[in-house]
Design an enzyme around this catalytic site. Structure first.
Site, PDB file in Angstrom:
ATOM      1  N   TYR A 144      -9.288  19.039   6.771  1.00 48.88           N
ATOM      2  CA  TYR A 144     -10.062  20.271   6.584  1.00 48.88           C
ATOM      3  C   TYR A 144      -9.619  21.063   5.351  1.00 48.88           C
ATOM      4  O   TYR A 144      -9.375  22.258   5.404  1.00 48.88           O
ATOM      5  CB  TYR A 144     -10.002  21.138   7.855  1.00 48.88           C
ATOM      6  CG  TYR A 144     -10.635  20.448   9.049  1.00 48.88           C
ATOM      7  CD1 TYR A 144     -11.977  20.075   9.010  1.00 48.88           C
ATOM      8  CD2 TYR A 144      -9.916  20.163  10.198  1.00 48.88           C
ATOM      9  CE1 TYR A 144     -12.578  19.425  10.088  1.00 48.88           C
ATOM     10  CE2 TYR A 144     -10.503  19.510  11.287  1.00 48.88           C
ATOM     11  CZ  TYR A 144     -11.829  19.153  11.220  1.00 48.88           C
ATOM     12  OH  TYR A 144     -12.417  18.518  12.286  1.00 48.88           O
TER      13      TYR A 144
ATOM     14  N   HIS B  40       0.846  -1.204   0.000  1.00 49.58           N
ATOM     15  CA  HIS B  40       0.000   0.000   0.000  1.00 49.58           C
ATOM     16  C   HIS B  40       0.875   1.244   0.000  1.00 49.58           C
ATOM     17  O   HIS B  40       0.807   2.066   0.886  1.00 49.58           O
ATOM     18  CB  HIS B  40      -0.915   0.019   1.235  1.00 49.58           C
ATOM     19  CG  HIS B  40      -1.856  -1.135   1.279  1.00 49.58           C
ATOM     20  ND1 HIS B  40      -1.472  -2.405   1.605  1.00 49.58           N
ATOM     21  CD2 HIS B  40      -3.181  -1.205   1.042  1.00 49.58           C
ATOM     22  CE1 HIS B  40      -2.518  -3.215   1.562  1.00 49.58           C
ATOM     23  NE2 HIS B  40      -3.569  -2.523   1.229  1.00 49.58           N
TER      24      HIS B  40
ATOM     25  N   HIS C 263     -10.234   2.675  16.209  1.00 50.78           N
ATOM     26  CA  HIS C 263      -9.421   1.739  15.422  1.00 50.78           C
ATOM     27  C   HIS C 263      -9.448   0.336  15.961  1.00 50.78           C
ATOM     28  O   HIS C 263      -9.117  -0.616  15.271  1.00 50.78           O
ATOM     29  CB  HIS C 263      -7.978   2.228  15.368  1.00 50.78           C
ATOM     30  CG  HIS C 263      -7.916   3.576  14.805  1.00 50.78           C
ATOM     31  ND1 HIS C 263      -7.351   4.626  15.453  1.00 50.78           N
ATOM     32  CD2 HIS C 263      -8.434   4.068  13.662  1.00 50.78           C
ATOM     33  CE1 HIS C 263      -7.495   5.703  14.720  1.00 50.78           C
ATOM     34  NE2 HIS C 263      -8.149   5.396  13.648  1.00 50.78           N
TER      35      HIS C 263
ATOM     36  N   ARG D 194     -17.956  18.607  18.788  1.00 54.72           N
ATOM     37  CA  ARG D 194     -16.934  18.059  17.889  1.00 54.72           C
ATOM     38  C   ARG D 194     -15.614  18.097  18.631  1.00 54.72           C
ATOM     39  O   ARG D 194     -14.966  19.144  18.708  1.00 54.72           O
ATOM     40  CB  ARG D 194     -16.863  18.908  16.615  1.00 54.72           C
ATOM     41  CG  ARG D 194     -15.715  18.515  15.678  1.00 54.72           C
ATOM     42  CD  ARG D 194     -16.026  17.205  14.995  1.00 54.72           C
ATOM     43  NE  ARG D 194     -14.933  16.712  14.149  1.00 54.72           N
ATOM     44  CZ  ARG D 194     -14.024  15.826  14.578  1.00 54.72           C
ATOM     45  NH1 ARG D 194     -14.047  15.375  15.799  1.00 54.72           N
ATOM     46  NH2 ARG D 194     -13.094  15.380  13.761  1.00 54.72           N
TER      47      ARG D 194
ATOM     48  N   CYS E  35     -19.222  22.398  11.697  1.00 47.06           N
ATOM     49  CA  CYS E  35     -18.155  21.464  11.326  1.00 47.06           C
ATOM     50  C   CYS E  35     -18.041  21.415   9.809  1.00 47.06           C
ATOM     51  O   CYS E  35     -19.055  21.425   9.107  1.00 47.06           O
ATOM     52  CB  CYS E  35     -18.467  20.079  11.878  1.00 47.06           C
ATOM     53  SG  CYS E  35     -17.212  18.868  11.431  1.00 47.06           S
TER      54      CYS E  35
END
Lengths: 557, 557
Positions: A409, A127, A151, A225, A272
């Site tokens: 972002y 990868h 995770h 958030r 957000c």
């Protein structure tokens, strides 16, 4: 003895130059909106405190194409993942010291998880390129997984288990985590109606229908958030560090000092960048929390103007060499790295920019989830720059080098994928574009037709101080439109209209039909309007989801 | 003796209260972008200088649904319309005094044109409501038609002739126009390559392909948007009147006074609100000049900052009660009413707003067509507010009451037509939204495919100081997109990036196809992007035409 946290440059890590002092645990499975995974700061600097041994460090970049999945974002119980990382008979045994020797591709890359030792070199090589995700190498991944709980899920661990090469020596199992308490053990209490998108860190949105009820969103219903655990800050001992790198000045001020400045109150909507991401995800998967339409809220914020505070530092708009103002939160990751981002100096120093070091939200001390005791409010600008639990301000020639500024972002063209993305090519999102949503009714609801008409309610907002001047609605999937008559907002004028508008419309529906699609689009005071569909604004990160909001409803007569 | 121009309020006119002094000639066939027809100022105040007799005045509102037509916008020769208004045997004869008796619906509404007398009462009654268009009543329409030459065309006159009721007495024919010279007799020379959209007033755009050649558009190729004849102003005697209504202050300054202020130079794009209107017109007809994609240009402008000049007047941002700054041009209509519009006080007084009283364009004195000797440059804001031949500045609590501020240059929802429009419900366009265009190739061209790729060039711009951060192009009608690599602009940063960006892209086209549609869309620093199609942004006035630009081409290999 636990070695002190050591910061090193990304370049060093990438080149494989290693520290003889600490075992670096670099980690990120960046598959949710939580920028705390895969942070550039992590890539650059994350070196785990609390590690053992003296193995050389190494950087490891993994590309791991996991698509966002709302369910997987929520907390997984230990039971669900109990089968992974168990002791396996017949496998060779390694100590953590052995693991630490394998920290580059040349030497093979090993990591430990619970009772298991894994050689993930081939995984890395299969990868290559794309998003560079770092994770622990030559050590244990557990401390990071304790923080980034998302995770630790069966999907990730199942892949992980394929690279198993041995068992970790019994004495070393848990050694990396023995001093760790749950970093999320001290979260604030939350309102029961908030709809979580992830639990650790806590991210939740307001029930959509509530949003349209009040121009000011109640603090306890305001979307949350968080990128990291909520810090507990004592207002009495709180200190804000302010640095001007260009003037080589720094000082520290207390909450009481901030309160000495003239108190300004502004009404500002915070949103957000991922609000409405769940709609974009229908076009094609993206990475990030599956937000509905309520990762947005409108509140009053009171505090000192940043421009006043910086003026006291001697920062002068006409003469400064600085181009950016960086913010750091008091929320930190396991490497003690804080949340961070930055804004342009122009916004920070312009009194008309209304950037506030806010200590009140809706007239009360800011709740812990929203940044107690001080949050910077950068009105008109994406929530990610409205840093909570503000610990440090840096006036600088440079943007924040935090992950959330550099590698998150940001928007990209629809053809850019994780193999081709270059985050350095796109500017950090600041002012947000025009957006709107139907809050009532919601998708799939049955709507009462009265005198041939249905009633819709919702919000509309634009960043950058642009005021919403018109909201158009359609009851036939966008074929015909009419402007809503009832549009309410606070009285602020362009270009300092930081708050949203709420709207209500009674609109005719075609006779004889039993279901239809409602749509809304807004126009702001710059006469910008929204894109029609998500296809052409799709981006791999799922930000700027401002296509028309479409709601399919059944009609009752 | 010609009576002095007399101003009266619209309300007076509407109520039928009449002046005994002058015959009012109110007029407008508002079917092109030229706001000078149908001006509210006209409605309110237009009283013709140079009229004869003592007939009572009257206001007459006509709604006349003429669709914009590029051909009809251009000048019509006298020969083409010679058949209309000719003497007709067997019809009764009336004097202008007779005509003047018929100035209200009660008394029937008569007008004169050349040898003809017309009773247009039924026409008015068949077209009630909607856009209130005034025209001469109880008198001759000719003086206004001399100015607004576009109305003097066969299509208008053919309808007009149906209402013919008699002949005008021979002595009175031409009486109304005997002192009139052609108001367009003193226009500046223009570059031969400019593509006119109308001749009187002169409106013309740059040949599209030229635009992409230079970040700075040469002045002589810069699009021209005039609403009235170009005044001839002597720089030596030029005076600018400045009034603050709220402080009850006024003064007059000369060009040399303006030049005493610090000289600022900005790069700013000016764009007509109707740029690209011809594309919107394909969805459904709109009223206005049929502009292509080149009613836009980018230049440097030098002069004094408006904020400095107003500061000298004692106008203080913190204390002023004013909300607007109005501008009047030295270009006037037959009633001596000037072109006018206004901007918000916030923009005018903010040094960061960069509003300039410009006396230079591209380093030279501003050419006559662009406002010699002084034009106000309001960067980021629609061309209509960048008033040329600036004669007066008024600091006020109120917007300009000029037609171009009140009843033109506003957007509406797609369902609003001329029967339902209420101009008071929509705010005047100020900052313009993000837009882009392909300049090369143009529609219908054959494009050479080299190594599987074609080359496109164009511009992208956003108002409000937003910088273009990305331009996406498609060679398959918008199915697939890629960001252009080559994007050039001046170095100004958001939120003071006033100039456009030029872009070039070499993009692959699908093998084997012989024609395709190219598309472009831009993203600005507020992450606003363009709407996909014109259907959902259609508005009766044909402004804000910023849907994706689509160009159909043939491919040569």
């Amino acid at each position: 003895m636990i070695p002190r946290v050591l910061f090193r440059r990304f370049a060093d890590l990438k080149s494989g130059r290693s520290s003889a002092v600490a075992t670096r645990l670099q980690h990120s499975w960046n598959y949710e909106d939580n920028g705390s995974q895969g942070s550039r700061r992590h890539k650059q600097q994350a070196i785990m405190a609390g590690v053992i041994g003296a193995g050389a460090g190494v950087a490891l970049w993994l590309k791991y194409h996991l698509t966002a999945d709302a369910a997987s974002s929520l907390l997984v119980t230990d039971k669900e993942v109990a089968e992974y990382g168990e002791y396996k008979d017949g496998m060779p045994e390694y100590t953590l010291e052995d693991v630490a020797q394998h920290d580059t591709a040349d030497k093979r890359i090993w990591v430990a998880y619970r009772h298991g030792v894994y050689d993930i070199t081939d995984f890395v090589q299969e990868h290559p390129g794309g998003e560079k995700i770092l994770m622990g190498a030559g050590g244990s991944v557990e401390p990071f997984w304790a923080l980034y709980a998302v995770h630790k899920n069966p999907h990730v661990l199942q892949i992980f288990e394929k690279y198993r090469i041995g068992n970790l020596a019994a004495d070393d199992v848990g050694a990396m985590v023995k001093d760790m308490s749950d970093p999320y053990g001290n979260e604030p209490r939350r309102h029961i109606t908030l709809k979580p998108a992830s639990m650790k860190p806590f991210n939740a949105e307001t029930p959509l229908a509530f949003l349209a009820d009040s121009l000011i969103t109640p603090s306890e219903l305001f979307y949350v958030r968080n990128h990291l655990p909520v810090p507990e800050v004592d207002a009495k001992t709180y200190e804000l560090e302010i640095v001007d790198e260009t003037l080589d000045k720094e000082k520290t001020i207390k909450l009481s000092d901030i309160k000495k400045y003239p108190k300004y109150t502004i009404t500002a909507t915070i949103q957000c960048a991922g609000n409405r991401r769940s709609e974009m995800m229908k076009v094609k998967p993206v990475k990030g929390l599956s937000w509905g339409q309520a990762a947005i809220g409108n509140a009053t914020w009171s505090g000192a103007r940043l421009c006043d505070v910086l003026k006291d530092m001697g920062v002068d708009e006409e003469t400064t060499d600085a181009l950016h103002v960086q913010f750091e939160g008091l929320d930190t990751d396991p490497a003690s790295m804080p949340y961070g981002s930055s804004i342009q100096i122009e916004k920070a120093l312009d009194p008309r920019g209304d950037v506030i070091l806010a200590y009140e939200m809706n007239g009360e001390p800011i709740p812990r989830d929203h940044g107690f005791p001080v949050r910077v409010i950068v009105p008109g600008v994406v929530g990610a720059r409205n840093v909570k639990w503000l610990g440090k301000i840096v006036v600088s020639k440079h943007e924040s080098d935090a992950h959330w500024q550099q590698n998150d972002y940001k928007g990209f063209a629809p053809n850019v994928d994780w193999d081709t993305v270059d985050f350095s090519k796109s500017p950090a999102i600041q002012d947000l574009p025009v957006i709107s949503a139907i809050c009532v009714p919601e998708e799939g609801e049955t709507l009462k037709v009265v005198d041939g008409k249905v009633t819709l309610r919702g919000y509309a907002w634009s960043g950058g101080g642009r005021k919403v001047i018109r909201v158009d609605v359609s009851t036939d999937g966008g074929k015909n439109w009419q402007a809503v008559e009832d549009l309410t907002s606070d009285p602020a004028r362009h270009p300092r209209a930081w708050g949203w508008s709420l709207w209500q419309a009674e609109v005719p529906v075609k006779e004889g039909i039993s279901e239809t699609q409602l749509c809304v689009k807004a126009v702001d005071s710059q006469y910008n309007t929204q894109p029609e569909n998500f296809e052409n604004i799709w981006n791999l990160r799922g930000v700027i989801n401002n296509a028309y909001h479409r709601v399919n409803v059944k009609l009752a007569r």
